[in-house]
Design a protein around this motif. Structure first.
Motif, PDB file in Angstrom:
ATOM      1  N   LYS A  74      12.150  86.114 -28.559  1.00 39.01           N
ATOM      2  CA  LYS A  74      13.542  86.467 -28.854  1.00 39.01           C
ATOM      3  C   LYS A  74      14.082  87.452 -27.828  1.00 39.01           C
ATOM      4  N   LEU A  75      13.203  88.143 -27.135  1.00 39.70           N
ATOM      5  CA  LEU A  75      13.650  89.061 -26.084  1.00 39.70           C
ATOM      6  C   LEU A  75      13.833  88.347 -24.744  1.00 39.70           C
ATOM      7  N   SER A  76      13.023  87.331 -24.460  1.00 38.38           N
ATOM      8  CA  SER A  76      13.092  86.697 -23.140  1.00 38.38           C
ATOM      9  C   SER A  76      14.086  85.546 -23.047  1.00 38.38           C
ATOM     10  N   VAL A  77      14.422  84.902 -24.145  1.00 33.95           N
ATOM     11  CA  VAL A  77      15.260  83.704 -24.068  1.00 33.95           C
ATOM     12  C   VAL A  77      16.630  84.016 -23.455  1.00 33.95           C
ATOM     13  N   LEU A  78      17.244  85.107 -23.847  1.00 35.61           N
ATOM     14  CA  LEU A  78      18.555  85.447 -23.291  1.00 35.61           C
ATOM     15  C   LEU A  78      18.448  85.791 -21.808  1.00 35.61           C
ATOM     16  N   THR A  79      17.385  86.487 -21.437  1.00 44.55           N
ATOM     17  CA  THR A  79      17.174  86.844 -20.034  1.00 44.55           C
ATOM     18  C   THR A  79      17.019  85.597 -19.180  1.00 44.55           C
ATOM     19  N   HIS A  80      16.218  84.644 -19.622  1.00 46.15           N
ATOM     20  CA  HIS A  80      15.957  83.449 -18.825  1.00 46.15           C
ATOM     21  C   HIS A  80      17.196  82.571 -18.687  1.00 46.15           C
ATOM     22  N   VAL A  81      17.951  82.417 -19.760  1.00 48.66           N
ATOM     23  CA  VAL A  81      19.170  81.614 -19.694  1.00 48.66           C
ATOM     24  C   VAL A  81      20.188  82.284 -18.776  1.00 48.66           C
ATOM     25  N   GLN A  82      20.384  83.586 -18.933  1.00 52.65           N
ATOM     26  CA  GLN A  82      21.337  84.296 -18.071  1.00 52.65           C
ATOM     27  C   GLN A  82      20.872  84.247 -16.616  1.00 52.65           C
ATOM     28  N   THR A  83      19.582  84.386 -16.388  1.00 50.25           N
ATOM     29  CA  THR A  83      19.051  84.341 -15.021  1.00 50.25           C
ATOM     30  C   THR A  83      19.394  83.027 -14.341  1.00 50.25           C
ATOM     31  N   LEU A  84      19.182  81.918 -15.026  1.00 50.42           N
ATOM     32  CA  LEU A  84      19.484  80.620 -14.408  1.00 50.42           C
ATOM     33  C   LEU A  84      20.973  80.470 -14.143  1.00 50.42           C
TER      34      LEU A  84
END
Length: 172
Positions: A74-84
């Motif tokens: 739940k902490l990494s999903v937003l980071t990975h989507v925003q990163t892409l």
């Protein structure tokens, strides 16, 4: 109103705010997972339009690994989507705008540090102007290993240009 009543009222207000923040975070995560389900191929194809064809397979593997639900939290999903989203946007801009302008805009957006690191590394590895962007967006001393990667990537990109290899999609 006594001191105890003020404390209770303040606690209730803070609890209400926290509940709203947690709900907003839940909605954002739900949207991120929806986008992974519906837009994985779009992230892959959009990236392929702005990177050399020799890196297409690595790009696809990278995107799939970043968005693999078995490993997302739940902490990494937003980071990975925003990163892409950000990395693809930066790579598109680097095709037509000066590196300094793209780097300045990137720096002004004040992304979370983990997004900054991921984007800088993706752009370094996949974009033609990646090494210059990586250097221009350095906010800390670049490590020796990073310097070696910048040098190697810059040489690889120059070799690809010199050999006349190009991505036909980049002309669109």
């Amino acid at each position: 109103m006594g001191n105890m009543e003020v404390k209770k009222e303040t606690k209730k207000m803070l609890d209400d705010i926290l509940e709203k923040v947690e709900y907003a975070a839940l909605l954002a995560r739900t949207e991120a997972y929806r986008r992974i389900d519906n837009e994985m191929d779009s992230w892959i194809e959009d990236g392929k339009k702005v990177i050399h064809e020799s890196k297409h397979e690595a790009w696809e593997a990278c995107v799939r690994a970043m968005l693999d639900k078995k490993y997302l939290t739940k902490l990494s999903v937003l980071t990975h989507v925003q990163t892409l989203d950000v990395a693809i946007n930066v790579m598109y801009k680097l095709m037509t705008e000066p590196v300094a302008d793209v780097a300045m805009e990137f720096d002004r957006n004040s992304y979370p540090i983990n997004v900054i690191e991921f984007v800088r590394n993706l752009v370094l590895r996949f974009a033609y102007a990646g090494p210059s962007f990586f250097e221009a967006t350095a906010y800390r001393e670049v490590s020796h290993d990073e310097q070696l990667l910048v040098i190697a990537t810059r040489k690889e990109n120059e070799d690809l240009r010199r050999l006349g290899l190009s991505n036909p999609d980049m002309q669109k």
